[in-house]
Write a protein that holds these residues in place. Structure first.
Motif, PDB file in Angstrom:
ATOM      1  N   ILE A  85       0.821  -1.394  -0.262  1.00 50.54           N
ATOM      2  CA  ILE A  85       0.091   0.253  -0.137  1.00 50.54           C
ATOM      3  C   ILE A  85       0.745   0.859  -0.232  1.00 50.54           C
ATOM      4  N   HIS A  86       2.196   1.716   0.485  1.00 54.38           N
ATOM      5  CA  HIS A  86       2.974   2.122   1.184  1.00 54.38           C
ATOM      6  C   HIS A  86       3.088   2.611  -0.525  1.00 54.38           C
ATOM      7  N   SER A  87       3.533   2.749  -1.456  1.00 59.60           N
ATOM      8  CA  SER A  87       4.059   2.420  -2.439  1.00 59.60           C
ATOM      9  C   SER A  87       2.859   2.827  -3.626  1.00 59.60           C
ATOM     10  N   GLU A  88       1.978   1.954  -3.957  1.00 59.24           N
ATOM     11  CA  GLU A  88       0.448   2.030  -4.776  1.00 59.24           C
ATOM     12  C   GLU A  88       0.052   3.291  -4.231  1.00 59.24           C
ATOM     13  N   ASN A  89       0.087   3.615  -2.539  1.00 56.15           N
ATOM     14  CA  ASN A  89      -1.154   4.946  -2.135  1.00 56.15           C
ATOM     15  C   ASN A  89       0.014   5.788  -2.940  1.00 56.15           C
ATOM     16  N   PHE A  90       1.136   5.841  -2.530  1.00 53.06           N
ATOM     17  CA  PHE A  90       2.784   7.158  -3.750  1.00 53.06           C
ATOM     18  C   PHE A  90       1.592   7.600  -4.946  1.00 53.06           C
ATOM     19  N   ALA A  91       1.590   6.327  -5.707  1.00 46.17           N
ATOM     20  CA  ALA A  91       2.116   6.078  -7.372  1.00 46.17           C
ATOM     21  C   ALA A  91       0.431   6.981  -7.247  1.00 46.17           C
ATOM     22  N   LEU A  92      -0.333   6.020  -6.627  1.00 44.38           N
ATOM     23  CA  LEU A  92      -1.961   6.990  -7.384  1.00 44.38           C
ATOM     24  C   LEU A  92      -2.150   8.235  -6.911  1.00 44.38           C
ATOM     25  N   LYS A  93      -1.003   8.827  -5.906  1.00 42.46           N
ATOM     26  CA  LYS A  93      -1.271  10.331  -5.650  1.00 42.46           C
ATOM     27  C   LYS A  93      -0.692  10.601  -6.886  1.00 42.46           C
ATOM     28  N   LYS A  94       0.842  10.708  -6.961  1.00 47.76           N
ATOM     29  CA  LYS A  94       1.173  11.365  -8.902  1.00 47.76           C
ATOM     30  C   LYS A  94       0.658  10.570  -9.760  1.00 47.76           C
ATOM     31  N   GLY A  95      -0.562  10.089  -9.767  1.00 49.99           N
ATOM     32  CA  GLY A  95      -1.119   9.352 -10.867  1.00 49.99           C
ATOM     33  C   GLY A  95      -0.309   8.850 -11.779  1.00 49.99           C
ATOM     34  N   CYS A 161     -10.513  -0.134   5.438  1.00 45.41           N
ATOM     35  CA  CYS A 161     -10.048   1.897   5.486  1.00 45.41           C
ATOM     36  C   CYS A 161     -10.817   1.515   3.766  1.00 45.41           C
ATOM     37  N   PRO A 162     -11.976   3.093   4.049  1.00 46.30           N
ATOM     38  CA  PRO A 162     -12.371   3.958   3.297  1.00 46.30           C
ATOM     39  C   PRO A 162     -11.909   3.958   2.368  1.00 46.30           C
ATOM     40  N   GLU A 163     -10.325   4.578   2.974  1.00 46.45           N
ATOM     41  CA  GLU A 163      -9.561   5.789   1.758  1.00 46.45           C
ATOM     42  C   GLU A 163      -8.695   4.404   0.888  1.00 46.45           C
ATOM     43  N   CYS A 164      -8.538   3.504   1.684  1.00 50.54           N
ATOM     44  CA  CYS A 164      -6.810   2.665   0.825  1.00 50.54           C
ATOM     45  C   CYS A 164      -8.058   1.555   0.638  1.00 50.54           C
ATOM     46  N   LYS A 165      -9.503   2.045   0.711  1.00 50.59           N
ATOM     47  CA  LYS A 165      -9.937   0.612   0.450  1.00 50.59           C
ATOM     48  C   LYS A 165      -9.574  -1.038   0.615  1.00 50.59           C
ATOM     49  N   ARG A 427      -5.722  -8.826   0.672  1.00 52.13           N
ATOM     50  CA  ARG A 427      -5.413  -7.499   0.171  1.00 52.13           C
ATOM     51  C   ARG A 427      -6.205  -6.898  -0.886  1.00 52.13           C
ATOM     52  N   GLN A 428      -6.579  -6.187  -1.164  1.00 57.90           N
ATOM     53  CA  GLN A 428      -7.872  -6.154  -2.171  1.00 57.90           C
ATOM     54  C   GLN A 428      -7.287  -4.956  -3.547  1.00 57.90           C
ATOM     55  N   ASP A 494      -7.358 -16.728  -7.343  1.00 58.25           N
ATOM     56  CA  ASP A 494      -7.938 -15.967  -6.207  1.00 58.25           C
ATOM     57  C   ASP A 494      -6.835 -14.815  -6.857  1.00 58.25           C
ATOM     58  N   THR A 495      -7.924 -13.515  -5.996  1.00 57.06           N
ATOM     59  CA  THR A 495      -8.005 -12.138  -7.240  1.00 57.06           C
ATOM     60  C   THR A 495      -7.361 -11.285  -6.060  1.00 57.06           C
ATOM     61  N   ASP A 496      -7.453 -11.319  -4.873  1.00 62.11           N
ATOM     62  CA  ASP A 496      -6.692 -10.512  -3.729  1.00 62.11           C
ATOM     63  C   ASP A 496      -4.919 -10.975  -3.907  1.00 62.11           C
ATOM     64  N   VAL A 497      -3.941 -10.046  -3.347  1.00 61.87           N
ATOM     65  CA  VAL A 497      -2.421 -10.238  -3.127  1.00 61.87           C
ATOM     66  C   VAL A 497      -2.156 -10.549  -1.494  1.00 61.87           C
ATOM     67  N   THR A 498      -1.048 -10.541  -1.598  1.00 61.85           N
ATOM     68  CA  THR A 498      -1.007 -10.644  -0.091  1.00 61.85           C
ATOM     69  C   THR A 498       0.335  -9.007   0.650  1.00 61.85           C
ATOM     70  N   ASP A 499      -0.562  -9.848   1.775  1.00 72.24           N
ATOM     71  CA  ASP A 499       0.070  -8.258   2.474  1.00 72.24           C
ATOM     72  C   ASP A 499       1.362  -8.374   2.981  1.00 72.24           C
ATOM     73  N   ASN A 500       1.609  -6.507   2.348  1.00 75.06           N
ATOM     74  CA  ASN A 500       3.384  -6.690   2.110  1.00 75.06           C
ATOM     75  C   ASN A 500       4.449  -7.360   3.323  1.00 75.06           C
ATOM     76  N   PHE A 501       3.359  -7.078   4.664  1.00 70.44           N
ATOM     77  CA  PHE A 501       4.162  -7.775   5.784  1.00 70.44           C
ATOM     78  C   PHE A 501       4.778  -8.924   5.646  1.00 70.44           C
ATOM     79  N   LEU A 502       4.191  -9.585   4.731  1.00 63.07           N
ATOM     80  CA  LEU A 502       5.127 -11.002   4.575  1.00 63.07           C
ATOM     81  C   LEU A 502       5.727 -11.050   3.180  1.00 63.07           C
TER      82      LEU A 502
END
Length: 803
Positions: A85-95, A161-165, A427-428, A494-502
């Motif tokens: 999520i850290h990397s993905e949210n940053f990418a979404l923020k930057k477009g 998280c409704p923001e991270c979805k 993780r969705q 399965d279309t989910d991905v695993t938590d990056n804690f793994l």
């Protein structure tokens, strides 16, 4: 020799030279004294490293370089925790697509920042969690847990998280119930079908091992609290129709005081419990609860809310019929999701009973004398009353006796409960390793064959989460539609991905084995290098990464893949860096850009100043004007050593040298770099005072300074005529006999008042000290009358007592 200190050219030269010579590469197969020095790898989820990252990495490196000088074979790898999520949210923020931006950030982190810090990074063993050769084995680990009964899919209340979805692990929710990445967004509860790792099966081992591992006590205490071991009893209650259900309690001695029951609103029995008259009220309350985080629900100060279900249970101790409520303060993640309520002896139950007009029955009283119902619950020890055959028994004794009675009557048993919940790893989102599971109508849930790993993350422009609870990968039908590996029929991935804690739970295992392609680790190498010798990271990971990586290590140990149960021999937590007394943030405009500092002052000065700010385990406060002191120190070392050797070694300098060796060595061991630097500054001043540049004095200065300022020490070492790296030298050992001064200052008192002082040889005899004091002209001026007595304290003082 050079006449001017030019850090830019020096640091560029040595960075290239280290890489060309392979100075930082460890012989993983043949090392005689392996020392694995590990730092937490960064998220490439920003434009670049911040000063806090640098503080963590440099402090870890200093310890590693120190151990190398002590003769150890140092392995200090680095990598990138790039999925999640850290990397993905940053990418979404930057477009920008996560893959594009992550690759760009990794290049910037590596080439423009990490390589400039002066760290002993072994770039030949870098790990990037987004590379298929890495996440192939992340998926393989998932399958090992699944095949061994430690991974299951179930519907359960999860943090959303409704923001991270997406779903969040418990460790990703702040204590105030907000998302760790969106501090203004409240985390909600949703019931979703997710994959869970059964970390609760390892709760006792994770807890008990804390007593023997070498970790800071505050970090261990966080894990103790999060694991939350409670000793008590599991008690079986029944509904009026005979349906049994269990509750866990730490107070079986209060069973006779149960006047109502409370179920979590999402408990599976709630539908059965709810009468038609109460159905609408229950349904509305359940909807309200879903909008609250687990933190909000468990906050003790909250006003108590709840709804009567219309059903009753039978108290197994008293036989009384008690009403069943649902209330949000009961959570499915603790115990069984249902509780017995004893309002006379639990404050939360007391407040609930008062609000809803429920009975309060006193069953424990001090000295056995009933106190009546006051303004609060009585929760201290006492003597049981109104408790059948147990009345009159001390409550502490009754804990065990009632449990035995329950077991004999078939109504319960002694048990241990843990606050820790199973680890939700689904993780969705798009940016992560796809879960290696296939669903077939004929065969059911099927694992992807290991030979077909990795399940590649497809490149897609449709990667933005929509909040539906389904991953963006679910919209990619060309990828999700597949064939069953068992029957060959149509199936879905399965279309989910695993938590990056793994991803980060096993990266330290992979570093030494990045060249191994047919297994997740090379046992010949891992048995030599694991567990990690020294691991340094942030306290904020006490619950989360630092618990999950212990769990994964234990599992792989139990499955025979690892020799050791615990992942590291020693963990230390570093402090944090503030700026002018405040936490750094873009909104405050007080961010320290490490690139600018290195460009202006050089990496060695940057390293020294960061470490000089305070104890490494506490951190310190950055002030822009403070760095000049460290820059001047480096320049003094440069100017002094550049003059070359002479034969001057005064006793004062030899003594200072051995004291510095002792002090710096002690400080290195406990990561007290700030006081080590202070001692080196003192040593430098002593050498300059006497212009003492004897080879032994200079060599010692450079070797002691080298872990802290490697570039300038390498350069000066070479200029002094040495062909090899300074890090092939041996760390010096202090000689205690040479730390003692030959002369001491003895003060002279007259009638208890300081009047003079004299320098004498150490351990001068008392008679000689008395003679010298009486002959001292300055002291003699204060003799009034006859000298009656002379008191001598060897090596310290002479007190002359006059009439």
């Amino acid at each position: 020799m050079a006449d001017r200190y030019d850090p830019a050219s020096i640091e560029k030269k040595w960075a290239e030279k280290w890489e060309m010579r392979g100075d930082h590469s460890a012989d993983l197969l043949h090392a005689e004294k392996p020392f694995y020095n590990l730092m937490m790898f960064p998220y490439p989820s920003a434009e670049g490293l911040h000063v806090g990252n640098c503080f963590a990495f440099i402090g870890t490196d200093i310890f590693g370089r120190y151990k190398k000088l002590q003769g150890f074979d140092l392995f200090e790898p680095i990598g990138f925790d790039a999925f999640g999520i850290h990397s993905e949210n940053f990418a979404l923020k930057k477009g920008i697509h996560p893959k594009t931006l992550t690759e760009r950030n990794i290049h910037n982190f590596k080439e423009n920042q990490l390589k400039r810090l002066g760290n002993h990074f072994d770039w030949a063993h870098c790990a990037d969690t987004t590379q298929p050769e890495y996440y192939r084995w992340t998926q393989w680990i998932f399958l090992q847990l699944y095949k061994n009964g430690l991974c299951e899919q179930k519907e359960a209340p999860v943090n959303w998280c409704p923001e991270c979805k997406t779903v969040l692990a418990d460790s990703q929710v702040n204590d105030d119930g907000t998302c760790e990445r969106h501090s203004d967004v409240k985390v909600e509860q949703r019931n979703l079908r997710q994959w869970f790792f059964k970390i609760t099966k390892y709760a006792e081992r994770l807890l008990s091992n804390l007593e023997r591992i070498d970790w800071p006590e505050d970090v261990k205490q966080v894990q103790r609290n999060k694991i939350g071991r409670s000793l008590g009893a599991t008690v079986t209650f029944h509904l009026e129709d005979g349906t049994p259900f269990e509750i866990f309690t730490t107070r079986p001695d209060t069973l006779w005081g149960v006047t109502y029951m409370v179920f979590a609103p999402e408990h599976e029995l709630v539908e059965k419990l709810t009468t038609s008259e109460q159905a609408e009220a229950v349904r509305e309350y359940q909807n309200q609860t879903r909008r609250k985080s687990s933190f909000e629900r468990s906050e003790l100060s909250n006003e108590k809310t709840g709804v009567f279900t219309g059903s009753y249970a039978i108290n197994p101790a008293s036989g009384a019929k008690v009403p069943i409520y649902i209330a949000d303060y009961v959570l499915m993640g603790y115990g069984t999701g249902a509780i017995m309520a004893v309002p006379a002896h639990d404050q939360r139950d007391f407040e609930f009973a008062k609000k809803f007009g429920l009975p309060i029955v006193e069953v424990i009283a001090p000295d056995g004398v009933p106190q009546g119902i006051g303004d609060a619950a009585y929760h201290e020890e006492g003597v049981l009353i109104n408790s059948g055959e147990f009345s009159g028994m001390n409550s502490k004794e009754a804990l065990e006796k009632v449990t035995i009675w329950l077991e004999k009557a078939g109504k319960g048993k002694g048990s241990v409960n843990y606050r820790l919940r199973d680890w939700c790893v689904s993780r969705q989102r798009y940016w992560g390793p796809p879960i290696p599971i296939i669903y077939c109508e004929k065969c059911g849930t099927v694992t992807v064959p290991e030979k077909d790993l990795p399940v590649m993350l497809p490149e897609s422009d449709d990667y933005i989460p929509d909040g539906s609870g389904r991953s963006p990968l679910a919209r990619n039908t060309a990828w999700s539609q597949t064939t069953c590996p068992q029957c060959g029929g149509p199936a879905l991935r399965d279309t989910d991905v695993t938590d990056n804690f793994l991803d980060s739970a096993w990266y330290f295992m992979r570093y030494p084995s990045t060249d191994c392609h047919d297994a997740f680790i090379d046992r010949n190498i891992s048995d030599r290098w694991l567990p990690v010798d020294n691991y340094i990271g942030g306290r904020e990971h006490s619950f989360g990464h630092l618990l999950y990586f212990r769990f994964i290590n234990m599992v792989l140990h139990d499955l025979g893949y690892l020799r050791d149960e615990e992942p590291v021999r020693r963990f230390r937590a570093h402090g944090i860096i503030t700026k002018d007394g405040a936490k750094m943030s873009k909104s405050k405009g007080n961010i320290v850009n490490p690139d600018e500092i290195i460009n202006k002052f050089g990496a060695d000065t940057f390293r020294l100043y960061l470490m000089f700010l305070g104890p490494y385990t506490l951190g310190g406060d950055w002030r822009d004007d403070g760095i000049m002191g460290c820059r001047r120190f480096v320049e003094r070392v440069w100017d002094f050593v550049s003059q070359g050797f002479n034969d001057i070694m005064p006793p004062e300098c030899e003594r200072s040298m051995h004291r510095s060796i002792k002090k710096v060595t002690e400080d290195m061991e406990i990561l007290q770099y700030n006081t080590a630097i202070a001692q080196l500054m003192t040593y430098m001043n002593d050498l300059r005072q006497f212009d003492a540049r004897h080879p032994e004095l200079i060599k010692t200065l450079l070797v002691l300074l080298a872990p802290l300022a490697p570039f300038v020490c390498e350069e000066l070492w070479e200029q002094l005529g040495n062909s090899g790296s300074i890090f092939k030298e041996t760390w010096p050992v202090a000689d205690p006999d040479k730390m003692v001064e030959d002369n001491v200052t003895v003060v002279i008192q007259v009638n208890g008042k300081l009047r003079s002082e004299i320098k004498v040889a150490l351990n001068t005899p008392q008679a000689e000290l008395e003679k010298l004091a009486l002959a001292d002209e300055r002291a003699a001026r204060y003799f009034e009358g006859l000298v009656r007595k002379v008191i001598v304290v060897p090596n310290k003082l002479v007190n002359i007592v006059c009439k």
